[in-house]
Design a protein around this motif. Sequence first.
Motif, PDB file in Angstrom:
ATOM      1  N   ASN A   1      -1.144  -1.700  -3.232  1.00 18.35           N
ATOM      2  CA  ASN A   1      -0.883  -1.396  -4.635  1.00 18.35           C
ATOM      3  C   ASN A   1      -1.406  -2.492  -5.554  1.00 18.35           C
ATOM      4  OD1 ASN A   1       0.420   1.062  -4.113  1.00 18.35           O
ATOM      5  ND2 ASN A   1       2.393   0.044  -3.778  1.00 18.35           N
ATOM      6  N   MET A   2      -1.221  -3.738  -5.153  1.00 18.44           N
ATOM      7  CA  MET A   2      -1.658  -4.861  -5.973  1.00 18.44           C
ATOM      8  C   MET A   2      -3.180  -4.881  -6.133  1.00 18.44           C
ATOM      9  SD  MET A   2      -0.591  -7.613  -7.668  1.00 18.44           S
ATOM     10  CE  MET A   2       0.963  -8.191  -6.988  1.00 18.44           C
ATOM     11  N   ILE A   3      -3.906  -4.770  -5.011  1.00 21.06           N
ATOM     12  CA  ILE A   3      -5.366  -4.824  -5.072  1.00 21.06           C
ATOM     13  C   ILE A   3      -5.914  -3.582  -5.757  1.00 21.06           C
ATOM     14  CG2 ILE A   3      -7.472  -4.925  -3.693  1.00 21.06           C
ATOM     15  CD1 ILE A   3      -5.883  -6.533  -1.609  1.00 21.06           C
ATOM     16  N   HIS A   4      -5.292  -2.451  -5.530  1.00 25.16           N
ATOM     17  CA  HIS A   4      -5.712  -1.227  -6.223  1.00 25.16           C
ATOM     18  C   HIS A   4      -5.590  -1.400  -7.737  1.00 25.16           C
ATOM     19  CE1 HIS A   4      -6.127   3.009  -7.286  1.00 25.16           C
ATOM     20  NE2 HIS A   4      -5.007   2.888  -7.987  1.00 25.16           N
ATOM     21  N   ASP A   5      -4.491  -1.971  -8.194  1.00 24.66           N
ATOM     22  CA  ASP A   5      -4.292  -2.177  -9.624  1.00 24.66           C
ATOM     23  C   ASP A   5      -5.320  -3.147 -10.199  1.00 24.66           C
ATOM     24  OD1 ASP A   5      -2.159  -0.457  -9.609  1.00 24.66           O
ATOM     25  OD2 ASP A   5      -0.634  -2.038  -9.507  1.00 24.66           O
ATOM     26  N   LYS A   6      -5.724  -4.156  -9.415  1.00 21.98           N
ATOM     27  CA  LYS A   6      -6.687  -5.144  -9.899  1.00 21.98           C
ATOM     28  C   LYS A   6      -8.114  -4.621  -9.898  1.00 21.98           C
ATOM     29  CE  LYS A   6      -3.592  -8.507 -10.147  1.00 21.98           C
ATOM     30  NZ  LYS A   6      -3.124  -9.058 -11.449  1.00 21.98           N
ATOM     31  N   SER A   7      -8.426  -3.734  -8.948  1.00 19.89           N
ATOM     32  CA  SER A   7      -9.832  -3.403  -8.719  1.00 19.89           C
ATOM     33  C   SER A   7     -10.171  -1.924  -8.757  1.00 19.89           C
ATOM     34  CB  SER A   7     -10.252  -3.928  -7.342  1.00 19.89           C
ATOM     35  OG  SER A   7      -9.549  -3.235  -6.314  1.00 19.89           O
ATOM     36  N   GLY A   8      -9.176  -1.057  -8.560  1.00 20.13           N
ATOM     37  CA  GLY A   8      -9.471   0.363  -8.475  1.00 20.13           C
ATOM     38  C   GLY A   8      -9.914   0.811  -7.099  1.00 20.13           C
ATOM     39  N   TYR A   9      -9.908  -0.096  -6.123  1.00 18.67           N
ATOM     40  CA  TYR A   9     -10.245   0.307  -4.753  1.00 18.67           C
ATOM     41  C   TYR A   9      -9.337   1.453  -4.320  1.00 18.67           C
ATOM     42  CZ  TYR A   9     -13.275  -3.682  -3.504  1.00 18.67           C
ATOM     43  OH  TYR A   9     -14.302  -4.572  -3.412  1.00 18.67           O
ATOM     44  N   GLN A  10      -9.898   2.396  -3.571  1.00 26.67           N
ATOM     45  CA  GLN A  10      -9.120   3.538  -3.112  1.00 26.67           C
ATOM     46  C   GLN A  10      -8.033   3.078  -2.154  1.00 26.67           C
ATOM     47  OE1 GLN A  10      -9.586   5.695   0.085  1.00 26.67           O
ATOM     48  NE2 GLN A  10      -9.842   7.745  -0.767  1.00 26.67           N
ATOM     49  N   LYS A  11      -6.833   3.612  -2.290  1.00 26.27           N
ATOM     50  CA  LYS A  11      -5.684   3.123  -1.534  1.00 26.27           C
ATOM     51  C   LYS A  11      -5.809   3.389  -0.033  1.00 26.27           C
ATOM     52  CE  LYS A  11      -2.165   3.103  -5.171  1.00 26.27           C
ATOM     53  NZ  LYS A  11      -0.813   3.582  -5.566  1.00 26.27           N
ATOM     54  N   ASP A  12      -6.334   4.546   0.349  1.00 27.49           N
ATOM     55  CA  ASP A  12      -6.488   4.825   1.781  1.00 27.49           C
ATOM     56  C   ASP A  12      -7.437   3.829   2.427  1.00 27.49           C
ATOM     57  OD1 ASP A  12      -4.735   6.903   1.628  1.00 27.49           O
ATOM     58  OD2 ASP A  12      -6.273   8.476   1.568  1.00 27.49           O
ATOM     59  N   PHE A  13      -8.505   3.482   1.712  1.00 23.85           N
ATOM     60  CA  PHE A  13      -9.434   2.471   2.216  1.00 23.85           C
ATOM     61  C   PHE A  13      -8.726   1.131   2.384  1.00 23.85           C
ATOM     62  CE2 PHE A  13     -11.800  -1.276   0.882  1.00 23.85           C
ATOM     63  CZ  PHE A  13     -12.727  -1.381   1.911  1.00 23.85           C
ATOM     64  N   LEU A  14      -7.959   0.732   1.374  1.00 25.28           N
ATOM     65  CA  LEU A  14      -7.270  -0.557   1.427  1.00 25.28           C
ATOM     66  C   LEU A  14      -6.270  -0.598   2.577  1.00 25.28           C
ATOM     67  CD1 LEU A  14      -6.628  -1.179  -2.368  1.00 25.28           C
ATOM     68  CD2 LEU A  14      -8.102  -2.535  -0.867  1.00 25.28           C
ATOM     69  N   TYR A  15      -5.542   0.469   2.781  1.00 26.99           N
ATOM     70  CA  TYR A  15      -4.569   0.485   3.871  1.00 26.99           C
ATOM     71  C   TYR A  15      -5.267   0.346   5.219  1.00 26.99           C
ATOM     72  CZ  TYR A  15      -0.544   1.708   6.691  1.00 26.99           C
ATOM     73  OH  TYR A  15       0.484   1.665   7.608  1.00 26.99           O
ATOM     74  N   ASP A  16      -6.363   1.074   5.401  1.00 29.30           N
ATOM     75  CA  ASP A  16      -7.120   1.007   6.643  1.00 29.30           C
ATOM     76  C   ASP A  16      -7.677  -0.407   6.841  1.00 29.30           C
ATOM     77  OD1 ASP A  16      -8.646   1.428   8.870  1.00 29.30           O
ATOM     78  OD2 ASP A  16      -9.867   3.022   8.038  1.00 29.30           O
ATOM     79  N   ALA A  17      -8.289  -0.960   5.801  1.00 29.52           N
ATOM     80  CA  ALA A  17      -8.912  -2.283   5.916  1.00 29.52           C
ATOM     81  C   ALA A  17      -7.884  -3.371   6.191  1.00 29.52           C
ATOM     82  CB  ALA A  17      -9.697  -2.598   4.641  1.00 29.52           C
ATOM     83  N   LEU A  18      -6.794  -3.380   5.432  1.00 30.75           N
ATOM     84  CA  LEU A  18      -5.776  -4.422   5.604  1.00 30.75           C
ATOM     85  C   LEU A  18      -5.085  -4.310   6.967  1.00 30.75           C
ATOM     86  CD1 LEU A  18      -4.224  -4.442   2.032  1.00 30.75           C
ATOM     87  CD2 LEU A  18      -5.491  -6.306   3.108  1.00 30.75           C
ATOM     88  N   SER A  19      -4.965  -3.106   7.465  1.00 33.41           N
ATOM     89  CA  SER A  19      -4.328  -2.914   8.771  1.00 33.41           C
ATOM     90  C   SER A  19      -5.147  -3.552   9.888  1.00 33.41           C
ATOM     91  CB  SER A  19      -4.144  -1.421   9.059  1.00 33.41           C
ATOM     92  OG  SER A  19      -3.265  -0.834   8.125  1.00 33.41           O
ATOM     93  N   ARG A  20      -6.445  -3.732   9.664  1.00 33.09           N
ATOM     94  CA  ARG A  20      -7.295  -4.357  10.671  1.00 33.09           C
ATOM     95  C   ARG A  20      -6.966  -5.828  10.859  1.00 33.09           C
ATOM     96  NH1 ARG A  20      -9.234  -0.009  13.329  1.00 33.09           N
ATOM     97  NH2 ARG A  20     -10.006   1.539  11.840  1.00 33.09           N
ATOM     98  N   TYR A  21      -6.277  -6.408   9.894  1.00 33.32           N
ATOM     99  CA  TYR A  21      -5.938  -7.833   9.973  1.00 33.32           C
ATOM    100  C   TYR A  21      -4.557  -8.080  10.564  1.00 33.32           C
ATOM    101  CZ  TYR A  21     -10.001  -8.969   7.109  1.00 33.32           C
ATOM    102  OH  TYR A  21     -11.283  -9.130   6.638  1.00 33.32           O
ATOM    103  N   ARG A  22      -3.854  -7.023  10.969  1.00 33.23           N
ATOM    104  CA  ARG A  22      -2.496  -7.174  11.485  1.00 33.23           C
ATOM    105  C   ARG A  22      -2.486  -7.062  13.014  1.00 33.23           C
ATOM    106  NH1 ARG A  22       1.399  -6.478   7.594  1.00 33.23           N
ATOM    107  NH2 ARG A  22       2.784  -7.175   9.226  1.00 33.23           N
TER     108      ARG A  22
END
Length: 232
Positions: free
Chosen positions: A211-232
Amino acid sequence: METLTKAWYFHKGTARKQRDVSLMKEHRMQYGNTGNCFDLALWLLDEFKNDGITAFPIGSKFHSDEAHVAVVALDEKGNRYLCDLGDQWLQPILLETNGEDYSNEKIKGFFPAAEIQVQSRGQNHIEILYHRPNGKVSNQLFDLTPIEMNVFLQGAEYSQNHVYPKPLFECRVPYNNETAHWEFFHWESFLSTSEGLHKDGQTDSIKHWVNMIHDKSGYQKDFLYDALSRYR
């Protein structure tokens, strides 16, 4: 500038990890994302080429986790401009005029929350000094020697194949009457302004950072969830 796209694309199973410009544009339209310094430099070089502007890549520490790349563009008089999108230089800075040092004075307006100085450091090297509001001075040294495109692409491919374990996202955001620098790194974020550094809370919640990065950049949320999950 971010490493989220690197982690996301790395797991797509493609033989080549460095995307070409046409694919980066497709991803930008579909997901709103961009990429790391190699992505941004490659894209910028293509834009300069299409506009008939002479430009070439520069960089350092290729084939390592500390690799960095930027672009130098030339005007019609041959003066050089630094274009370092990976370090969020959204406005190119003139490095010299007719071979003379551009400026040894502190300059405003090029880098958020800092005045800078551009200083010559021998043949084809410059040093940029960042003067922060708290009096702290940091520096960055650039080798302005052009890098051959095949060497650049080899360095890019190496970088895209080595995903740093800590996610990184940087962007410029409006703040009061200035432009500030917002950075997310390793599950915490902070805002750099002329008033100093403002730290946000730290959390491991992927939903929070989506939500934070989406608000700052407009990146699509599904993309952000997938990408960030790769770091966990």
